[in-house]
Motif scaffolding. Sequence first.
Motif, short mmCIF file in Angstrom:
data_model
loop_
_atom_site.label_atom_id
_atom_site.label_comp_id
_atom_site.label_asym_id
_atom_site.label_seq_id
_atom_site.Cartn_x
_atom_site.Cartn_y
_atom_site.Cartn_z
N ASN A 30 -75.18 -65.29 14.90
CA ASN A 30 -76.07 -65.51 16.03
C ASN A 30 -76.38 -64.22 16.80
N SER A 31 -75.42 -63.31 16.88
CA SER A 31 -75.70 -62.02 17.53
C SER A 31 -76.75 -61.25 16.75
N TYR A 32 -76.59 -61.24 15.43
CA TYR A 32 -77.55 -60.53 14.59
C TYR A 32 -78.94 -61.17 14.68
N LEU A 33 -79.01 -62.48 14.49
CA LEU A 33 -80.31 -63.15 14.44
C LEU A 33 -81.06 -63.06 15.76
N ASN A 34 -80.34 -63.10 16.88
CA ASN A 34 -81.04 -63.08 18.17
C ASN A 34 -81.79 -61.77 18.39
N SER A 35 -81.11 -60.64 18.21
CA SER A 35 -81.78 -59.36 18.44
C SER A 35 -82.82 -59.07 17.36
N ALA A 36 -82.51 -59.44 16.11
CA ALA A 36 -83.44 -59.17 15.02
C ALA A 36 -84.73 -59.96 15.18
N SER A 37 -84.60 -61.26 15.46
CA SER A 37 -85.81 -62.10 15.57
C SER A 37 -86.62 -61.75 16.81
N SER A 38 -85.94 -61.49 17.92
CA SER A 38 -86.65 -61.22 19.17
C SER A 38 -87.50 -59.95 19.06
N LEU A 39 -86.90 -58.86 18.62
CA LEU A 39 -87.65 -57.61 18.54
C LEU A 39 -88.71 -57.66 17.46
N PHE A 40 -88.42 -58.32 16.34
CA PHE A 40 -89.40 -58.36 15.25
C PHE A 40 -90.64 -59.16 15.66
N VAL A 41 -90.44 -60.26 16.39
CA VAL A 41 -91.59 -61.03 16.88
C VAL A 41 -92.42 -60.19 17.84
N MET A 42 -91.76 -59.41 18.67
CA MET A 42 -92.49 -58.52 19.59
C MET A 42 -93.29 -57.48 18.80
N LYS A 43 -92.74 -57.01 17.69
CA LYS A 43 -93.49 -56.08 16.84
C LYS A 43 -94.75 -56.75 16.28
N LEU A 44 -94.59 -57.97 15.78
CA LEU A 44 -95.73 -58.68 15.20
C LEU A 44 -96.81 -58.95 16.23
N GLN A 45 -96.39 -59.28 17.44
CA GLN A 45 -97.36 -59.60 18.50
C GLN A 45 -97.93 -58.36 19.16
N GLY A 46 -97.30 -57.21 18.92
CA GLY A 46 -97.78 -55.97 19.51
C GLY A 46 -97.31 -55.74 20.93
N THR A 47 -96.46 -56.63 21.45
CA THR A 47 -96.00 -56.50 22.84
C THR A 47 -94.87 -55.48 23.00
#
Length: 253
Positions: free
Chosen positions: A71-88
């Motif tokens: 859960n520690s890995y998935l939380n930071s990985a998914s959060s930042l990667f989604v921000m990359k995809l959205q451009g935010t």
Amino acid sequence: MISLGLRTLLSKEVRRFLRVPGQTLLSPLVTTTLYFVVFGYSLGARLREIEGIPYAKFIVPGLVTLGVVTNSYLNSASSLFVMKLQGTVVDLLVSPLSYGEILAGFLGAAALRGLLVGSIMWLVAGAFGGFTLAHPLLAVALLALVAVAFAALGLMTAIWASSFEQVNFFPTFFITPLTFLGGVFYSISMLPPALRRLTLLNPVFYMVDGVRFGLLGISDASPWAGPTLVAGLAAIAVGSAYAMLRSGYRLRG
């Protein structure tokens, strides 16, 4: 003193995973229950005890460690990667927040989710096999280091990855195999010499073994091997994540 910007980012990241409690909290609860039903009772009826500890209780530290790591890995990985995809993510990088504050916000929220899930798993485990805390401060400190280390690894993966497949590559081919082969469900004293030597090369084994010592008071290796290794891994991972974040690698377009 924590700045307003860091508090805001941390609050945002915590609210993000609390908005989906079924995925972040209920899912680990169901998974832990299934582990205990399948392994704790099925294998426990045959093995009964390992080093004087009931089998259902012996597997608790490994399951708690697995929950914190995943859960520690998935939380930071998914959060930042989604921000990359959205451009935010670009908006975040040009904000008044320092790179250290950005790093602390992501790692703090990810570690909190990992420890929260680990606590839930420990409570569920206690309902099956009883509660034991041999060295509580050591157990909590080690799990916190594990959470920070894998949150940083998740952040590094998100910075590097260009697809969800790459984000899932590390947990699928490294975290899960190393965890299941790291003594979660068995003691290495039960293994033949060749496999025992191979297990001693697995860093996750020392994490599980250290947490087991903290919770149950037994260990296959030196009780300080786990904390020492995890502290070194956490320092390297956090330093590397900070360097990647500061460089803007694959973040600025």
